[in-house]
Design a protein around this motif. Structure first.
Motif, PDB file in Angstrom:
ATOM      1  N   SER A  52      -9.766  26.743  52.228  1.00  0.00           N
ATOM      2  CA  SER A  52      -8.330  26.657  51.916  1.00  0.00           C
ATOM      3  C   SER A  52      -7.484  26.812  53.174  1.00  0.00           C
ATOM      4  N   ALA A  53      -7.855  27.783  54.005  1.00  0.00           N
ATOM      5  CA  ALA A  53      -7.104  28.022  55.242  1.00  0.00           C
ATOM      6  C   ALA A  53      -7.209  26.848  56.210  1.00  0.00           C
ATOM      7  N   SER A  54      -8.374  26.235  56.299  1.00  0.00           N
ATOM      8  CA  SER A  54      -8.563  25.146  57.264  1.00  0.00           C
ATOM      9  C   SER A  54      -8.137  23.771  56.743  1.00  0.00           C
ATOM     10  N   HIS A  55      -8.180  23.565  55.431  1.00  0.00           N
ATOM     11  CA  HIS A  55      -7.882  22.246  54.867  1.00  0.00           C
ATOM     12  C   HIS A  55      -6.557  22.170  54.112  1.00  0.00           C
ATOM     13  N   GLY A  56      -5.932  23.312  53.850  1.00  0.00           N
ATOM     14  CA  GLY A  56      -4.673  23.299  53.100  1.00  0.00           C
ATOM     15  C   GLY A  56      -4.846  22.880  51.657  1.00  0.00           C
ATOM     16  N   CYS A  57      -6.050  23.099  51.117  1.00  0.00           N
ATOM     17  CA  CYS A  57      -6.358  22.747  49.729  1.00  0.00           C
ATOM     18  C   CYS A  57      -7.075  23.919  49.081  1.00  0.00           C
ATOM     19  N   ALA A  58      -7.037  23.969  47.754  1.00  0.00           N
ATOM     20  CA  ALA A  58      -7.709  25.031  47.022  1.00  0.00           C
ATOM     21  C   ALA A  58      -8.065  24.540  45.631  1.00  0.00           C
ATOM     22  N   MET A  59      -8.890  25.331  44.965  1.00  0.00           N
ATOM     23  CA  MET A  59      -9.260  25.051  43.588  1.00  0.00           C
ATOM     24  C   MET A  59      -8.364  25.874  42.677  1.00  0.00           C
ATOM     25  N   PHE A  60      -7.753  25.223  41.688  1.00  0.00           N
ATOM     26  CA  PHE A  60      -6.904  25.888  40.692  1.00  0.00           C
ATOM     27  C   PHE A  60      -7.595  25.797  39.336  1.00  0.00           C
ATOM     28  N   VAL A  61      -7.771  26.924  38.681  1.00  0.00           N
ATOM     29  CA  VAL A  61      -8.337  26.913  37.336  1.00  0.00           C
ATOM     30  C   VAL A  61      -7.282  26.331  36.394  1.00  0.00           C
ATOM     31  N   VAL A  62      -7.700  25.343  35.612  1.00  0.00           N
ATOM     32  CA  VAL A  62      -6.766  24.690  34.688  1.00  0.00           C
ATOM     33  C   VAL A  62      -7.141  24.905  33.217  1.00  0.00           C
ATOM     34  N   GLU A  63      -8.365  25.417  32.993  1.00  0.00           N
ATOM     35  CA  GLU A  63      -8.767  25.692  31.615  1.00  0.00           C
ATOM     36  C   GLU A  63      -9.870  26.732  31.640  1.00  0.00           C
ATOM     37  N   SER A  64      -9.822  27.644  30.659  1.00  0.00           N
ATOM     38  CA  SER A  64     -10.899  28.628  30.542  1.00  0.00           C
ATOM     39  C   SER A  64     -11.066  29.045  29.089  1.00  0.00           C
ATOM     40  N   HIS A  65     -12.280  29.459  28.786  1.00  0.00           N
ATOM     41  CA  HIS A  65     -12.611  29.926  27.436  1.00  0.00           C
ATOM     42  C   HIS A  65     -13.586  31.084  27.588  1.00  0.00           C
ATOM     43  N   PHE A  66     -13.355  32.165  26.849  1.00  0.00           N
ATOM     44  CA  PHE A  66     -14.190  33.357  26.924  1.00  0.00           C
ATOM     45  C   PHE A  66     -14.862  33.613  25.584  1.00  0.00           C
ATOM     46  N   THR A  67     -16.076  34.155  25.630  1.00  0.00           N
ATOM     47  CA  THR A  67     -16.709  34.727  24.445  1.00  0.00           C
ATOM     48  C   THR A  67     -17.115  36.147  24.808  1.00  0.00           C
ATOM     49  N   TYR A  68     -16.964  37.044  23.869  1.00  0.00           N
ATOM     50  CA  TYR A  68     -17.339  38.445  24.055  1.00  0.00           C
ATOM     51  C   TYR A  68     -18.480  38.717  23.096  1.00  0.00           C
ATOM     52  N   GLN A  69     -19.634  39.077  23.639  1.00  0.00           N
ATOM     53  CA  GLN A  69     -20.830  39.164  22.819  1.00  0.00           C
ATOM     54  C   GLN A  69     -21.313  40.584  22.580  1.00  0.00           C
ATOM     55  N   ARG A  70     -21.192  41.440  23.580  1.00  0.00           N
ATOM     56  CA  ARG A  70     -21.559  42.850  23.416  1.00  0.00           C
ATOM     57  C   ARG A  70     -20.646  43.698  24.283  1.00  0.00           C
ATOM     58  N   GLU A  71     -20.429  44.922  23.849  1.00  0.00           N
ATOM     59  CA  GLU A  71     -19.538  45.828  24.566  1.00  0.00           C
ATOM     60  C   GLU A  71     -20.150  46.301  25.886  1.00  0.00           C
ATOM     61  N   LEU A  72     -19.247  46.643  26.794  1.00  0.00           N
ATOM     62  CA  LEU A  72     -19.621  47.280  28.060  1.00  0.00           C
ATOM     63  C   LEU A  72     -18.817  48.564  28.184  1.00  0.00           C
ATOM     64  N   ASN A  73     -19.473  49.621  28.662  1.00  0.00           N
ATOM     65  CA  ASN A  73     -18.831  50.921  28.770  1.00  0.00           C
ATOM     66  C   ASN A  73     -18.687  51.336  30.226  1.00  0.00           C
ATOM     67  N   ALA A  74     -17.895  52.356  30.468  1.00  0.00           N
ATOM     68  CA  ALA A  74     -17.649  52.866  31.822  1.00  0.00           C
ATOM     69  C   ALA A  74     -18.970  53.121  32.541  1.00  0.00           C
ATOM     70  N   GLY A  75     -19.017  52.673  33.788  1.00  0.00           N
ATOM     71  CA  GLY A  75     -20.183  52.881  34.630  1.00  0.00           C
ATOM     72  C   GLY A  75     -21.276  51.849  34.491  1.00  0.00           C
ATOM     73  N   ALA A  76     -21.188  50.981  33.484  1.00  0.00           N
ATOM     74  CA  ALA A  76     -22.252  49.983  33.281  1.00  0.00           C
ATOM     75  C   ALA A  76     -22.354  49.071  34.497  1.00  0.00           C
ATOM     76  N   PRO A  77     -23.577  48.854  34.993  1.00  0.00           N
ATOM     77  CA  PRO A  77     -23.755  47.891  36.084  1.00  0.00           C
ATOM     78  C   PRO A  77     -23.636  46.472  35.524  1.00  0.00           C
TER      79      PRO A  77
END
Length: 167
Positions: A52-77
């Motif tokens: 991006s710094a050298s070419h003056g271009c970057a990737m822009f996220v234009v769409e996303s979709h999430f699924t949540y399958q199992r919980e994560l708790n504090a400290g989980a790696p």
């Protein structure tokens, strides 16, 4: 040579500040982690911060979709992996997986599409040949990976058909 397995691009752990009143990691931090993982993939693909710094271009996220399958708790790696699903001259389509780092269960997924943008004009444009070559090498390897069932998943509520009451 790129391996024919999803790439591990990020390792982290659930910070206590990320846990909400329900006692598990809040959705905002899933988005943060998936964003960081996609940024790491951009570096691998040759379109990261240095590009991006050298070419003056970057990737822009234009769409996303999430699924949540199992919980994560504090400290989980955490381990985040990415699979390149497709690309064309302007876009990258990826599938990201978030795993519990030691128990190895799939906790969440994110499917995202990003477009190559000129930072001055703010318009999309084709990626340079060297980036396309790199993406083609990754894609060739990742085509050999099974396509995740969540790819292209349509969101909606499934309803049972109402039964006709007996007259």
């Amino acid at each position: 040579m790129t391996d024919s397995v999803p790439m591990t691009v990020l390792n982290a752990s659930v910070l206590p500040a990320w846990v909400d009143h329900n006692g598990h990691m809040n959705v905002a931090y899933y988005a943060t982690l998936f964003d960081q993982a996609f940024e790491a993939f951009f570096d691998v693909a040759g379109v990261g911060r240095d590009y991006s710094a050298s070419h003056g271009c970057a990737m822009f996220v234009v769409e996303s979709h999430f699924t949540y399958q199992r919980e994560l708790n504090a400290g989980a790696p955490l381990t985040l992996r990415v699979q390149l699903i497709d690309r064309d001259r302007k876009r990258i389509h990826v599938f990201l997986e978030l795993y519990h780092g030691t128990e190895q269960y799939l906790a969440a997924t994110s499917e995202q599409i990003a477009v190559h943008v000129n930072l001055k004009s703010r318009k999309s444009l084709s990626m340079p040949p060297e980036v396309m070559e790199n993406l083609s090498e990754i894609l060739d390897a990742h085509y050999r990976i099974a396509r995740p069932k969540e790819v292209g998943h349509k969101i909606g509520m499934r309803r049972k058909k109402p039964t006709l009451a007996a007259s």
